[in-house]
Design an enzyme around this catalytic site. Sequence first.
Site, PDB file in Angstrom:
ATOM      1  N   ASP A 175     -36.916  -0.654 -70.122  1.00  0.00           N
ATOM      2  CA  ASP A 175     -38.119  -0.254 -69.364  1.00  0.00           C
ATOM      3  C   ASP A 175     -38.320   1.263 -69.374  1.00  0.00           C
ATOM      4  O   ASP A 175     -39.436   1.754 -69.592  1.00  0.00           O
ATOM      5  CB  ASP A 175     -38.024  -0.731 -67.908  1.00  0.00           C
ATOM      6  CG  ASP A 175     -38.389  -2.195 -67.749  1.00  0.00           C
ATOM      7  OD1 ASP A 175     -39.018  -2.754 -68.668  1.00  0.00           O
ATOM      8  OD2 ASP A 175     -38.041  -2.782 -66.714  1.00  0.00           O
ATOM      9  N   LYS A 191     -33.453  -9.714 -63.324  1.00  0.00           N
ATOM     10  CA  LYS A 191     -32.929  -8.514 -63.992  1.00  0.00           C
ATOM     11  C   LYS A 191     -31.589  -8.054 -63.410  1.00  0.00           C
ATOM     12  O   LYS A 191     -30.712  -7.622 -64.149  1.00  0.00           O
ATOM     13  CB  LYS A 191     -33.956  -7.381 -63.928  1.00  0.00           C
ATOM     14  CG  LYS A 191     -35.183  -7.639 -64.799  1.00  0.00           C
ATOM     15  CD  LYS A 191     -36.115  -6.438 -64.776  1.00  0.00           C
ATOM     16  CE  LYS A 191     -37.412  -6.706 -65.497  1.00  0.00           C
ATOM     17  NZ  LYS A 191     -38.291  -5.530 -65.523  1.00  0.00           N
TER      18      LYS A 191
END
Length: 273
Positions: A105, A69
Amino acid sequence: MTAGPIKLAVFGQPVAHSLSPRIHRLFGEQLGLELDYSAIESGVHELPERLATFFAEGGRGANLTVPLKAAGLELCTVTAPSARLSGAVNTLKHAPDGWHGYNTDGAGLLLDLDRLGIDPAGKRILILGAGGACAGILEALTSRSPAAISVLNRSPERARRLVGQLRHRGILYGGGFQDAPTLPAHDLLIQSTSAGHADRLPPLDRAWLSATATAYDLNYGTSHRLFADWCRDAGVPVADGLGMLIAQAALSFEIWTGTHPRIGPVLDGLRAR
Ligand code: NDP
């Protein structure tokens, strides 16, 4: 000539266990869209080459999972505020000028809290863990006007650094688990450590929470089990992170296709298995 399936993938290491291919297949079925969503094993160093090959073969969108990420951020020509503020990208979309990066997220967690009827506004929130997942949700939580957020981590400096970047967004405290007894009781406990994957729990004490506190674990499945047991014994209602997983995937799907799938039926489908 008919257009082929939309070619998508999740990149990570390890990635074989990922639920993303199944979740996106269910989204595609729900919306009548033909998808080709695969799981591609990649470490940080191979990512640029793997992504280039994927694009050359028609890939148009990707999810990035552990440990990619942060590395994903470097590969983007454009990054959404969600990615910049968290320092992590979980969604890539190809545009004429290259890959655009997003982090879904935080918005995914908020969607799931809404589904569960948990309102962060006015609450004192305790987040355990200060890794990539915490970075992804912290900014989103500050947007819902909580009374305060405490981030406690095994390595206190990591929590302090994370909180320091967002200090202007509200009353935030960063430190180690040993600081918990010195803080006023919290109303919402968010478990964002990966301890459950090693069958462990971070330090926890019922006294850190108010009498009516609720809990949310970013983990699901076997990595949620020990925390679920602790919450049951402590009399704290708890939800696992499967809803967030599906919600953040739905937001990625929307970035790629312009349509937002319904989360409920996919959650029911996965729980039934
Ligand atoms: P990272 O590897 O970036 O961070 C792991 C965190 O857990 C760190 O804060 C680390 O502390 C802490 N930790 C690990 N082991 C222990 C332990 N034994 N005791 C106390 N703390 C511990 O992982 P992520 O932040 O990306 O992910 C965290 C969890 O959230 C994972 O389990 C992941 O599966 C889940 N997740 C769920 C999502 C969902 O959609 N439901 C989305 C993203 C993540 P330290 O800094 O000291 O090492």
